[in-house]
Scaffold this motif. Structure first.
Motif, PDB file in Angstrom:
ATOM      1  N   LYS A 262     -21.950  12.701 -52.935  1.00  0.00           N
ATOM      2  CA  LYS A 262     -21.625  13.487 -52.030  1.00  0.00           C
ATOM      3  C   LYS A 262     -20.295  13.263 -51.006  1.00  0.00           C
ATOM      4  O   LYS A 262     -19.644  12.185 -51.737  1.00  0.00           O
ATOM      5  CB  LYS A 262     -22.727  13.107 -50.870  1.00  0.00           C
ATOM      6  N   LYS A 263     -19.920  13.789 -50.073  1.00  0.00           N
ATOM      7  CA  LYS A 263     -18.812  13.444 -49.222  1.00  0.00           C
ATOM      8  C   LYS A 263     -18.869  12.177 -48.760  1.00  0.00           C
ATOM      9  O   LYS A 263     -19.796  11.815 -48.054  1.00  0.00           O
ATOM     10  CB  LYS A 263     -18.773  14.457 -48.234  1.00  0.00           C
ATOM     11  N   CYS A 264     -17.825  11.300 -48.864  1.00  0.00           N
ATOM     12  CA  CYS A 264     -17.518   9.992 -48.314  1.00  0.00           C
ATOM     13  C   CYS A 264     -17.564   9.963 -46.867  1.00  0.00           C
ATOM     14  O   CYS A 264     -16.835  10.859 -46.289  1.00  0.00           O
ATOM     15  CB  CYS A 264     -16.360   9.481 -49.148  1.00  0.00           C
ATOM     16  N   PRO A 265     -18.190   9.002 -46.296  1.00  0.00           N
ATOM     17  CA  PRO A 265     -18.090   9.067 -44.866  1.00  0.00           C
ATOM     18  C   PRO A 265     -16.601   8.543 -44.209  1.00  0.00           C
ATOM     19  O   PRO A 265     -16.588   8.934 -42.989  1.00  0.00           O
ATOM     20  CB  PRO A 265     -19.208   8.118 -44.327  1.00  0.00           C
ATOM     21  N   PHE A 266     -15.808   8.137 -45.014  1.00  0.00           N
ATOM     22  CA  PHE A 266     -14.360   7.810 -44.546  1.00  0.00           C
ATOM     23  C   PHE A 266     -13.387   8.608 -45.469  1.00  0.00           C
ATOM     24  O   PHE A 266     -13.930   9.053 -46.568  1.00  0.00           O
ATOM     25  CB  PHE A 266     -14.347   6.291 -44.389  1.00  0.00           C
ATOM     26  N   LYS A 267     -12.360   8.511 -45.037  1.00  0.00           N
ATOM     27  CA  LYS A 267     -10.980   9.364 -45.787  1.00  0.00           C
ATOM     28  C   LYS A 267     -10.228   8.487 -46.121  1.00  0.00           C
ATOM     29  O   LYS A 267      -9.892   7.329 -45.670  1.00  0.00           O
ATOM     30  CB  LYS A 267     -10.679  10.341 -44.812  1.00  0.00           C
ATOM     31  N   ALA A 268      -9.320   9.221 -47.108  1.00  0.00           N
ATOM     32  CA  ALA A 268      -8.061   8.519 -47.420  1.00  0.00           C
ATOM     33  C   ALA A 268      -6.788   8.735 -46.442  1.00  0.00           C
ATOM     34  O   ALA A 268      -7.033  10.058 -46.254  1.00  0.00           O
ATOM     35  CB  ALA A 268      -7.619   8.629 -48.866  1.00  0.00           C
ATOM     36  N   LYS A 269      -6.044   8.208 -45.943  1.00  0.00           N
ATOM     37  CA  LYS A 269      -4.918   8.413 -45.019  1.00  0.00           C
ATOM     38  C   LYS A 269      -3.588   8.308 -45.965  1.00  0.00           C
ATOM     39  O   LYS A 269      -3.184   7.250 -45.873  1.00  0.00           O
ATOM     40  CB  LYS A 269      -5.009   7.879 -43.921  1.00  0.00           C
ATOM     41  N   LEU A 270      -3.023   9.330 -46.042  1.00  0.00           N
ATOM     42  CA  LEU A 270      -1.691   8.974 -46.724  1.00  0.00           C
ATOM     43  C   LEU A 270      -0.455   9.619 -45.675  1.00  0.00           C
ATOM     44  O   LEU A 270      -0.649  10.299 -44.970  1.00  0.00           O
ATOM     45  CB  LEU A 270      -1.561  10.288 -47.976  1.00  0.00           C
ATOM     46  N   VAL A 271       0.423   8.845 -45.776  1.00  0.00           N
ATOM     47  CA  VAL A 271       1.403   8.831 -44.774  1.00  0.00           C
ATOM     48  C   VAL A 271       2.554   9.870 -45.515  1.00  0.00           C
ATOM     49  O   VAL A 271       2.970   9.569 -46.693  1.00  0.00           O
ATOM     50  CB  VAL A 271       2.273   7.182 -44.701  1.00  0.00           C
ATOM     51  N   ASN A 272       2.891  10.737 -44.729  1.00  0.00           N
ATOM     52  CA  ASN A 272       4.133  11.651 -45.215  1.00  0.00           C
ATOM     53  C   ASN A 272       5.293  11.378 -44.398  1.00  0.00           C
ATOM     54  O   ASN A 272       5.216  11.213 -42.823  1.00  0.00           O
ATOM     55  CB  ASN A 272       3.792  13.085 -44.653  1.00  0.00           C
ATOM     56  N   VAL A 273       6.377  11.309 -44.830  1.00  0.00           N
ATOM     57  CA  VAL A 273       7.674  10.979 -44.225  1.00  0.00           C
ATOM     58  C   VAL A 273       8.515  11.971 -44.583  1.00  0.00           C
ATOM     59  O   VAL A 273       8.423  12.730 -45.563  1.00  0.00           O
ATOM     60  CB  VAL A 273       8.363   9.620 -44.246  1.00  0.00           C
ATOM     61  N   GLY A 274       9.825  12.413 -44.169  1.00  0.00           N
ATOM     62  CA  GLY A 274      10.963  13.292 -44.382  1.00  0.00           C
ATOM     63  C   GLY A 274      11.205  13.156 -45.720  1.00  0.00           C
ATOM     64  O   GLY A 274      11.605  14.243 -46.298  1.00  0.00           O
ATOM     65  N   GLY A 275      11.327  12.077 -46.138  1.00  0.00           N
ATOM     66  CA  GLY A 275      11.659  12.002 -47.980  1.00  0.00           C
ATOM     67  C   GLY A 275      10.731  12.234 -48.737  1.00  0.00           C
ATOM     68  O   GLY A 275      10.759  12.157 -49.943  1.00  0.00           O
ATOM     69  N   GLY A 276       9.528  12.800 -48.382  1.00  0.00           N
ATOM     70  CA  GLY A 276       8.193  12.632 -49.228  1.00  0.00           C
ATOM     71  C   GLY A 276       8.303  14.138 -49.787  1.00  0.00           C
ATOM     72  O   GLY A 276       8.490  15.085 -49.003  1.00  0.00           O
TER      73      GLY A 276
END
Length: 298
Positions: A262-276
């Protein structure tokens, strides 16, 4: 600013970048660095003095108070970093020293600019849905029962197919006669699921994808469902043992085990910057979508 760094053994031509990245973090007064036990094990052979001077973490609890986790490697390395972060939801900076880099989207040449962006707050955070495994075996996967990409059931040690009886919210869906079955998140739709004919799903779509692996019935196709669903399984086969995996981690189980995702109660947080690279840019560039010499946009 407290930084946790994770990497693993890299190819020779990439290991130099790893060392230069570590030294750059250490030389910036804004950062306090700690490294993972996996990275420390690798560094013991090439930079033993560094391991003695930088704190090493080996558990989620030791990461409390960390502002960012930096992952240097490929997507597999970033998935490993998530097993450290777990429910703390520490933003992960994925620096690509691998190949495809759907998750680790920041290129090596932009590393210095990325550190500047973290200091000055010039970044955004993208939340990615994960799935969690519900099982009557508490020790499965060392208790780390979540994945960002996919959960998979596969046959083991036999050429015979298995049958995966599958249910959605307790209602019978289908019995898959196949080599296995994949339940993928949108993030994992460009991975194993894609290789067996599953669709590419844009992150944030709030879906799961159910994809059979080499199904016996050719009219069985991948299915997109709501990520609010609970998917449960019963497994049959000539062998009494099967493989289950979460991302790159796998274990053998017997047919008596109870499994659901099932859906996980927490999430992965990925950082986006201008060079990504953005997801759609990566699709076109890495999968050669629309590549045609007649098309000026390709």
């Amino acid at each position: 600013m407290k930084i946790a760094l994770h990497s693993r053994k890299l190819e020779k031509e990439r290991s130099g970048f790893l060392m230069s990245a570590i030294n750059e973090i250490l030389n910036r007064k804004e950062f306090e660095l700690m490294i993972s036990d996996g990275l420390a094990l690798y560094l013991e052979n090439i930079e033993p003095e560094l391991c003695n001077s930088v704190p090493v973490f080996n558990s989620t609890e030791q990461l409390r108070g960390v502002d960012f986790m930096i992952s240097i490697g490929g997507d597999g390395t970033l998935l490993q970093a998530l097993t450290y972060v777990q429910e703390l939801e520490i933003p992960i900076v994925g620096v690509n020293a691998g190949r495809l880099g759907f998750l680790a989207s920041i290129q090596r040449e932009n590393f210095s600019n990325t550190l500047d962006a973290l200091i000055n707050g010039f970044f955004s955070i993208e939340e990615r849905t994960m799935l969690t495994l519900v099982s009557d075996r508490e020790d499965l996967f060392g208790g780390i029962k979540f994945g960002l990409n996919e959960f998979t059931i596969l046959k083991r040690d036999t050429s015979s197919m298995i049958v995966v009886h599958t249910y959605l919210n307790g209602e019978y869906l289908n019995s898959y006669w196949a080599d296995g079955l994949i339940v993928s998140t949108p993030s994992g739709s460009t991975g194993y699921s894609l290789s067996v004919g599953g669709p590419v799903v844009i992150p944030g779509s709030e879906n799961f994808i159910i994809s059979p692996v080499c199904p016996h019935n050719l009219n069985v196709r991948p299915l997109i469902i709501s990520d609010k669903s609970v998917i449960s399984f019963e497994i049959e086969g000539r062998s009494k043992n099967f493989l289950v995996s979460l991302d790159s981690r796998s274990e053998a189980v017997d047919a008596s085990i109870e499994l659901a995702v099932k859906k996980c109660p927490f999430k992965a947080k990925l950082v986006n910057v201008g060079g990504g690279e953005k997801f759609l840019d990566t699709l076109r560039k890495k999968l050669n979508w629309g590549l045609d010499n007649r098309n000026p946009m390709s």
